[in-house]
Design an enzyme around this catalytic site. Structure first.
Site, PDB file in Angstrom:
ATOM      1  N   ARG A  25      56.303  31.160  22.722  1.00  0.00           N
ATOM      2  CA  ARG A  25      56.301  32.388  23.526  1.00  0.00           C
ATOM      3  C   ARG A  25      57.590  33.181  23.316  1.00  0.00           C
ATOM      4  NH1 ARG A  25      51.819  31.517  27.246  1.00  0.00           N
ATOM      5  NH2 ARG A  25      52.013  33.670  27.778  1.00  0.00           N
ATOM      6  N   ARG A  29      57.505  38.573  28.189  1.00  0.00           N
ATOM      7  CA  ARG A  29      58.056  39.345  29.298  1.00  0.00           C
ATOM      8  C   ARG A  29      59.544  39.173  29.556  1.00  0.00           C
ATOM      9  NH1 ARG A  29      53.534  37.445  33.335  1.00  0.00           N
ATOM     10  NH2 ARG A  29      54.196  35.637  32.153  1.00  0.00           N
ATOM     11  N   ARG A  38      54.766  47.129  27.440  1.00  0.00           N
ATOM     12  CA  ARG A  38      53.707  46.817  28.415  1.00  0.00           C
ATOM     13  C   ARG A  38      53.605  47.847  29.542  1.00  0.00           C
ATOM     14  NH1 ARG A  38      50.505  45.340  30.125  1.00  0.00           N
ATOM     15  NH2 ARG A  38      50.393  43.362  31.218  1.00  0.00           N
ATOM     16  N   ASP A  74      46.607  36.073  21.721  1.00  0.00           N
ATOM     17  CA  ASP A  74      46.444  35.149  22.837  1.00  0.00           C
ATOM     18  C   ASP A  74      45.362  34.139  22.498  1.00  0.00           C
ATOM     19  OD1 ASP A  74      47.486  34.949  25.793  1.00  0.00           O
ATOM     20  OD2 ASP A  74      45.394  34.326  25.791  1.00  0.00           O
ATOM     21  N   TYR A 150      39.355  27.245  30.773  1.00  0.00           N
ATOM     22  CA  TYR A 150      39.263  28.621  31.287  1.00  0.00           C
ATOM     23  C   TYR A 150      37.811  29.069  31.395  1.00  0.00           C
ATOM     24  CZ  TYR A 150      44.300  29.051  30.910  1.00  0.00           C
ATOM     25  OH  TYR A 150      45.641  28.870  31.092  1.00  0.00           O
TER      26      TYR A 150
END
Ligand code: CP3
Length: 347
Positions: A25, A29, A38, A74, A150
């Site tokens: 990652r 963010r 973003r 992703d 998920y």
């Protein structure tokens, strides 16, 4: 030694001048330009626009002396491409619009159409390859089990009880769903390798929820199913890395998947994993929380990891990384401290 040579040497079992370095990652963010992008664009829009995906994937390379880039995408692109309709709300994680409820759902998944819908994740690799020079490049996918988590739950969870229950009540349906994910994943990884990825990583973020025998019976064959669909490169197997979060109890059986490398969770003692897997590339495994404790803690933890890496096999087959992804509050200074220790390592 260029960054890419160093990365490839780790897989070839050749001597290293120091371990190659990248961070799970590494785009995201915690970085200011990512947040700026973003503020203007939705998450899927960033993934699906090669210029934006490349911009955010390059940001960590400009800030830190990393040896590899990872394509910006992703793991949930695959269920989305199959038709499960994945969205990211503000701050509350992914939502699956058409979760897996029964056998009729899997029959409707669009396996044949998936490659065209995933073309953006291949274009992003090709675009990034042209922008990173002599650095290594990774493609990636989610493991069939984590995607099932998920798909069955419909959203994030701490324990993913829907998927774990499904595995026990309807293993045939769980298997059909995971086979579909595995085949779509294999198609994506093959295309990413053909587009210039040097290696691919399979993220099994929720593999650690399963006891060893269930993992071995249901998940190991699915990882094998992916690995066996990847073509050899120059006579050597495709470079594959498997990350299983919380998978310390699974490390003894992970070699059965056929992968070339294991990315160790931060709770796995490096030397224990090396004793079990002398011929695999091992990657890891600094606790991402260490970075929140500041630059000094990050540097000390990195030195300890390097000492463990050096004791085995003359420090070959090692990749320096975290034991899970960078957390959003991480500072640039803490990441820099980690990187400095690795790039200045005497090997
Ligand atoms: O540099 C990189 O590694 C970026 C590429 C990347 C992303 N996701 C971008 C992303 C990678 C390799 C992933 C993998 C991923 N995605 C995993 C496996 C790795 C892990 O961390 O365990 C998982 C479980 C996902 C699913 C996912 N995607 C979740 C649960 C979320 C929301 C929670 C979160 O961490 O933000 C995402 C969104 C996501 N994927 C973001 C990024 C940068 C944040 C989106 C945003 O708000 O801007």
């Amino acid at each position: 030694m260029t960054s890419r040579d160093r990365f490839l040497a780790a897989f070839a079992g050749e001597p290293l001048d120091r371990p190659p370095l990248w961070l799970m990652r590494q785009a995201g963010r915690y970085l200011p330009d990512y947040r700026a992008v973003r503020a203007q664009h939705g998450f899927w829009e960033v993934c699906k626009t090669p210029a934006l995906a490349t911009r955010v994937a390059l940001e960590p390379l400009a800030l830190f002396p990393l040896d590899a880039a990872i394509v910006f995408s992703d793991i949930l692109t695959i269920p989305d491409a199959l038709g499960l309709d994945v969205t990211f709300g503000t701050g509350d994680g992914p939502r699956v619009g058409r979760p897996l409820k029964g056998p009729a759902d899997v029959e409707q998944w669009d396996l044949a159409g998936a490659p065209a819908k995933l073309a953006f994740a291949v274009d992003a690799v090709a675009h990034l390859r042209g922008a990173i020079g002599e650095r290594a490049l990774l493609g990636f996918c989610g493991s069939p089990w984590t995607l099932l988590c998920y798909a069955a739950e419909g959203q994030g969870s701490d324990d993913f009880r829907a998927a774990r229950t499904l595995l026990l009540t309807d293993p045939a349906l769980a298997r059909r769903a995971m086979e579909a994910f595995a085949d779509a994943a294999a198609g994506l990884l093959r295309a990413q390798l053909a587009a210039g990825a040097d290696a691919v990583q399979i993220f099994d973020t929720w593999g650690g929820l399963l006891p060893r025998e269930l993992y071995r019976a249901h998940v190991v064959p699915m990882i094998r199913r992916i690995v066996e669909q990847l073509p050899a490169v120059g006579g050597a197997p495709a470079r594959t890395i498997l990350f299983v979060r919380g998978g310390h109890h699974l490390v003894p059986v992970l070699g059965e998947t056929g992968v070339q490398g294991l990315s160790l969770d931060w709770r796995t003692p490096w030397r224990e994993a090396r004793a079990l897997h002398p011929r695999l590339v091992l990657q890891g495994n600094i606790d991402p929380i260490t970075l929140l404790a500041g630059p000094d803690a990050s540097a000390a933890e990195t030195r300890a990891l390097l000492a463990a890496m050096r004791t085995d096999d003359g420090g070959r087959r090692c990749i320096a990384n975290l034991g899970h992804g960078i957390l959003p509050p991480t500072t640039v200074d803490a990441v820099s401290a980690l990187c400095r220790v690795v790039t200045e390592a005497a090997w």
